[in-house]
Design a protein around this motif. Structure first.
Motif, PDB file in Angstrom:
ATOM      1  N   UNK A   1       0.831  -1.261   0.031  1.00 30.36           N
ATOM      2  CA  UNK A   1      -0.120  -0.056   0.063  1.00 30.36           C
ATOM      3  C   UNK A   1       0.760   1.431   0.115  1.00 30.36           C
ATOM      4  N   UNK A   2       0.290   2.417  -0.270  1.00 24.95           N
ATOM      5  CA  UNK A   2       1.104   3.709  -0.227  1.00 24.95           C
ATOM      6  C   UNK A   2       1.527   3.909   1.016  1.00 24.95           C
ATOM      7  N   UNK A   3       0.607   3.849   2.020  1.00 25.46           N
ATOM      8  CA  UNK A   3       1.411   3.989   3.384  1.00 25.46           C
ATOM      9  C   UNK A   3       2.357   3.046   4.047  1.00 25.46           C
ATOM     10  N   UNK A   4       2.615   1.716   3.312  1.00 29.57           N
ATOM     11  CA  UNK A   4       3.594   1.065   3.560  1.00 29.57           C
ATOM     12  C   UNK A   4       4.824   1.327   2.907  1.00 29.57           C
TER      13      UNK A   4
ATOM     14  N   UNK B   1       5.398   4.439   1.863  1.00 24.85           N
ATOM     15  CA  UNK B   1       6.045   5.652   2.660  1.00 24.85           C
ATOM     16  C   UNK B   1       6.789   5.350   3.804  1.00 24.85           C
ATOM     17  N   UNK B   2       6.383   4.393   4.623  1.00 27.56           N
ATOM     18  CA  UNK B   2       6.996   4.279   5.978  1.00 27.56           C
ATOM     19  C   UNK B   2       8.363   3.592   5.687  1.00 27.56           C
ATOM     20  N   UNK B   3       8.262   2.742   4.655  1.00 26.86           N
ATOM     21  CA  UNK B   3       9.724   2.002   4.307  1.00 26.86           C
ATOM     22  C   UNK B   3      10.592   2.982   3.638  1.00 26.86           C
ATOM     23  N   UNK B   4      10.099   4.142   3.028  1.00 21.87           N
ATOM     24  CA  UNK B   4      11.187   4.962   2.175  1.00 21.87           C
ATOM     25  C   UNK B   4      11.170   6.258   2.365  1.00 21.87           C
ATOM     26  N   UNK B   5      10.740   6.656   3.672  1.00 23.78           N
ATOM     27  CA  UNK B   5      10.453   8.005   4.078  1.00 23.78           C
ATOM     28  C   UNK B   5      12.048   8.619   4.330  1.00 23.78           C
ATOM     29  N   UNK B   6      12.911   7.910   4.979  1.00 30.64           N
ATOM     30  CA  UNK B   6      14.196   8.134   4.934  1.00 30.64           C
ATOM     31  C   UNK B   6      14.914   8.880   3.888  1.00 30.64           C
ATOM     32  N   UNK B   7      14.812   7.840   2.575  1.00 29.13           N
ATOM     33  CA  UNK B   7      15.349   8.219   1.518  1.00 29.13           C
ATOM     34  C   UNK B   7      14.620   9.416   0.770  1.00 29.13           C
ATOM     35  N   UNK B   8      13.509   9.620   1.101  1.00 27.53           N
ATOM     36  CA  UNK B   8      12.796  10.762   0.652  1.00 27.53           C
ATOM     37  C   UNK B   8      13.275  12.071   1.229  1.00 27.53           C
TER      38      UNK B   8
END
Length: 84
Positions: A4-7, A9-16
């Motif tokens: 899902x989009x939330x999953x 985002x949770x996984x990739x927010x440090x890269x973002x």
């Protein structure tokens, strides 16, 4: 497996977050977007007229645009760590 989009985002927010900081304080952000703040004083200090200073900023932008595909190819070929 579809995430899902939330999953995602949770996984990739440090890269973002790192990308946002890099773009905000990197060469493009500092050289291009802050050029107007320093234009008059810097041009006077190094002996350039307004047109010459503006041309130098334009050349920096063109140089980065020309270098981007080359750097992209190097990153694709060797990975991110080598060019960084």
């Amino acid at each position: 497996m579809i995430r899902s989009r939330a999953q995602e985002f949770r996984r990739g927010w440090p890269t973002l977050a790192a990308a946002v900081i890099g773009v905000g304080v990197g060469g493009t952000g500092l050289a291009i977007y802050s050029a107007g703040l320093f234009a008059a004083d810097l041009a006077m200090e190094i002996g350039l007229g307004p047109a010459q200073y503006g041309a130098s900023i334009t050349l920096v932008a063109f140089g980065m645009a020309l270098a981007a595909p080359v750097v992209g190819h190097i990153v694709d070929k060797f990975g991110v760590k080598a060019p960084a």
